[in-house]
Write an enzyme that holds these catalytic residues in place. Structure first.
Site, PDB file in Angstrom:
ATOM      1  CD1 TRP A 177      -2.717   1.930   0.222  1.00 30.61           C
ATOM      2  CD2 TRP A 177      -1.937   1.924   3.095  1.00 30.61           C
ATOM      3  NE1 TRP A 177      -3.178   3.147   0.975  1.00 30.61           N
ATOM      4  CE2 TRP A 177      -3.222   3.065   1.939  1.00 30.61           C
ATOM      5  CE3 TRP A 177      -1.735   1.598   4.349  1.00 30.61           C
ATOM      6  CZ2 TRP A 177      -3.836   4.197   2.965  1.00 30.61           C
ATOM      7  CZ3 TRP A 177      -1.979   2.510   5.303  1.00 30.61           C
ATOM      8  CH2 TRP A 177      -2.883   3.851   4.773  1.00 30.61           C
ATOM      9  CE  LYS A 234     -10.785   1.352   3.221  1.00 29.65           C
ATOM     10  NZ  LYS A 234      -9.701   2.279   2.809  1.00 29.65           N
ATOM     11  CB  ALA A 272      -6.676  -2.383   6.564  1.00 29.04           C
ATOM     12  CG  ASP A 275      -2.248  -2.365   7.857  1.00 33.54           C
ATOM     13  OD1 ASP A 275      -2.877  -2.256   8.293  1.00 33.54           O
ATOM     14  OD2 ASP A 275      -1.920  -1.830   6.045  1.00 33.54           O
TER      15      ASP A 275
HETATM   16  C1  PLP Z   1      -3.671  -1.761   3.721  1.00 31.65           C
HETATM   17  C2  PLP Z   1      -4.429  -0.968   4.592  1.00 31.65           C
HETATM   18  N1  PLP Z   1      -3.707  -0.448   6.351  1.00 31.65           N
HETATM   19  C3  PLP Z   1      -3.724   0.130   6.589  1.00 31.65           C
HETATM   20  C4  PLP Z   1      -4.989   1.352   6.101  1.00 31.65           C
HETATM   21  C5  PLP Z   1      -5.890   2.740   7.017  1.00 31.65           C
HETATM   22  O1  PLP Z   1      -7.235   3.006   6.868  1.00 31.65           O
HETATM   23  P1  PLP Z   1      -7.794   4.098   7.378  1.00 31.65           P
HETATM   24  O2  PLP Z   1      -6.311   4.536   8.562  1.00 31.65           O
HETATM   25  O3  PLP Z   1      -8.182   4.660   7.015  1.00 31.65           O
HETATM   26  O4  PLP Z   1      -8.454   3.312   9.143  1.00 31.65           O
HETATM   27  C6  PLP Z   1      -5.471   1.349   4.846  1.00 31.65           C
HETATM   28  C7  PLP Z   1      -6.836   1.879   4.158  1.00 31.65           C
HETATM   29  O5  PLP Z   1      -6.964   2.138   3.055  1.00 31.65           O
HETATM   30  C8  PLP Z   1      -4.688  -0.072   3.599  1.00 31.65           C
HETATM   31  O6  PLP Z   1      -5.414   0.428   2.970  1.00 31.65           O
END
Ligand code: PLP
Length: 396
Positions: free
Chosen positions: A129, A245, A212, A210
């Protein structure tokens, strides 16, 4: 003083959204930023979340501070959701802090690692990411990459991955995506998780997961089978959880960082560091999102409604994957697009280089980040033919 600041280039993903907004074409399609969209192109608030919000609003009698660790009930429930029965077994060794979304959890985790070892090197997948590198690197940790994705087969680079992790020096941090790998959609299966867990344990590596997209691959339980395999086999673990999400709580900035230490004493020390890092960065997390998620998880009816709504989102993403793969296969029988249906979650890499991504935008008003990552949830019955024709014309 501030005149010394030069403008920065746009963020690689948020810049796509900004460019999309500027495009006046009625036919424009946004396949960029990673938010779920329903059949009408909206990003809905799940009805279980709405109901929990209604109840909370009626019940709330104070807006006093929540404390640096946030909502303790949420912290426990969200870790229970991720780790299942294992959570209770690990509870004494786990320190959890509510964070400002998954991003906050990743950044706080990086700060914690730096406090434990300023020379720690974090190894991230190739690709990963786009925000991992800035989030983790800004804390001062060094980042390196391990092989993960094989563009030729559009699947896991299994051999190179296991080989590379097997050669990391003791103390290296390995960042893994819990499920629905962003941007490839290619996940580890239980066999890979077992092999990685054994390597991580035997070589003294530090796993940082991670999570998510729990629930966006198959379902809430199935998506964390691998994480639980890992958590069972390693002495220490960092887990960054995002509720953006799966609870649709994006703007409420809801997440948690759970850290498993090797003993209850270590966990107690970790909790003091988490609280101090939070205090120095932003003091305390916002209340609302975590209170809502905790309420949804605690109430059997809301929880069942929410699970059903997540299942509907997944079913839609799977059907969109099939729809796009079928349309592409009809237009380009010389190419294989079945990989789209094997990959999981919201993202896949179309395999288009930057020039073709630019052509998609300039000639067809279809917006993707430069790496060619597509947000499957941005496809709809109304735009799938146009998207398929444009992608088919630029593929191969
Ligand atoms: C791989 C991944 N990790 C972490 C996040 C963190 O999301 P947020 O800070 O919006 O909760 C995202 C959001 O797009 C993501 O795609």
């Amino acid at each position: 003083m501030l005149e010394n600041l030069d403008p920065l280039p746009a963020d690689s993903i948020l810049g796509v959204t900004a460019a999309f907004r500027r495009d006046a074409s009625p036919d424009k399609v946004d396949l960029g930023v990673g938010v779920y969209r329903d059949i009408d192109g909206n990003t809905p608030v799940p009805s279980a979340v709405r109901e929990a919000e209604r109840v909370l609003l009626a019940e709330q009698v104070t807006k006093t501070y929540v404390g640096p660790a946030g909502n303790l009930d949420f912290n426990q429930r969200i870790v229970d959701l991720a780790l299942g029965p294992l959570a209770a077994r690990l509870r004494e060794r786990t320190a959890t802090i509510q964070t400002v979304g998954g991003c906050g959890a990743l950044r706080l985790g990086a700060e914690l690692l730096r406090a434990a070892n300023p020379h720690a090197v974090v190894h991230v997948s190739t690709p990963t990411w786009a925000n991992h590198e800035p989030l983790l690197g800004t804390s001062g940790l060094t980042l390196q990459r391990y092989p993960y994705y094989d563009p030729a087969t559009r699947s896991l680079a299994e051999g190179p991955l296991l080989d590379a992790v097997g050669r990391l020096p003791s103390g290296s941090v390995v960042l893994l995506h819990g499920c629905c790998h962003n941007p490839t959609g290619v996940d580890l299966d239980p066999r890979h998780w077992t092999a990685l867990a054994d390597t991580i344990a035997s070589r003294g590596l530090m796993p940082f997961v991670d999570l998510a997209y729990q629930g966006f691959g198959d379902d809430i339980e199935q998506d964390v089978v691998g994480l639980r395999i890992l958590a069972e086999r390693v002495p220490e673990l960092l887990l960054a959880i995002s509720c953006s999400k799966n609870f649709g709580l994006y703007r409420e900035r809801t997440g948690a960082l759970a850290v498993v230490g090797s003993s209850p004493q270590t966990a107690a020390a970790i909790a003091t560091h988490q609280a101090r890092i939070a205090r120095r960065l932003y003091s305390m997390p916002p209340d609302h999102g975590a209170a809502v998620a905790a309420r949804v998880l605690a109430d059997p009816k809301l929880r069942a409604d929410w699970m059903r709504e997540v299942a509907e989102m997944v079913a839609r993403m799977k059907s969109l994957r099939s729809l796009l793969a079928d349309r592409l296969a009809a237009l380009r029988p010389d190419l294989d697009f079945r990989w789209l249906t094997r990959q999981r979650g919201m993202f896949s890499l179309l395999g288009l280089d930057a020039a073709r991504v630019t052509a998609l935008r300039e000639q067809h008003h279809i917006y993707l980040p430069q790496d060619g990552r597509v947000n499957i949830a941005g496809i709809s019955d109304g735009n799938v033919d146009r998207v398929a024709r444009a992608v088919a014309g630029l593929s191969g």
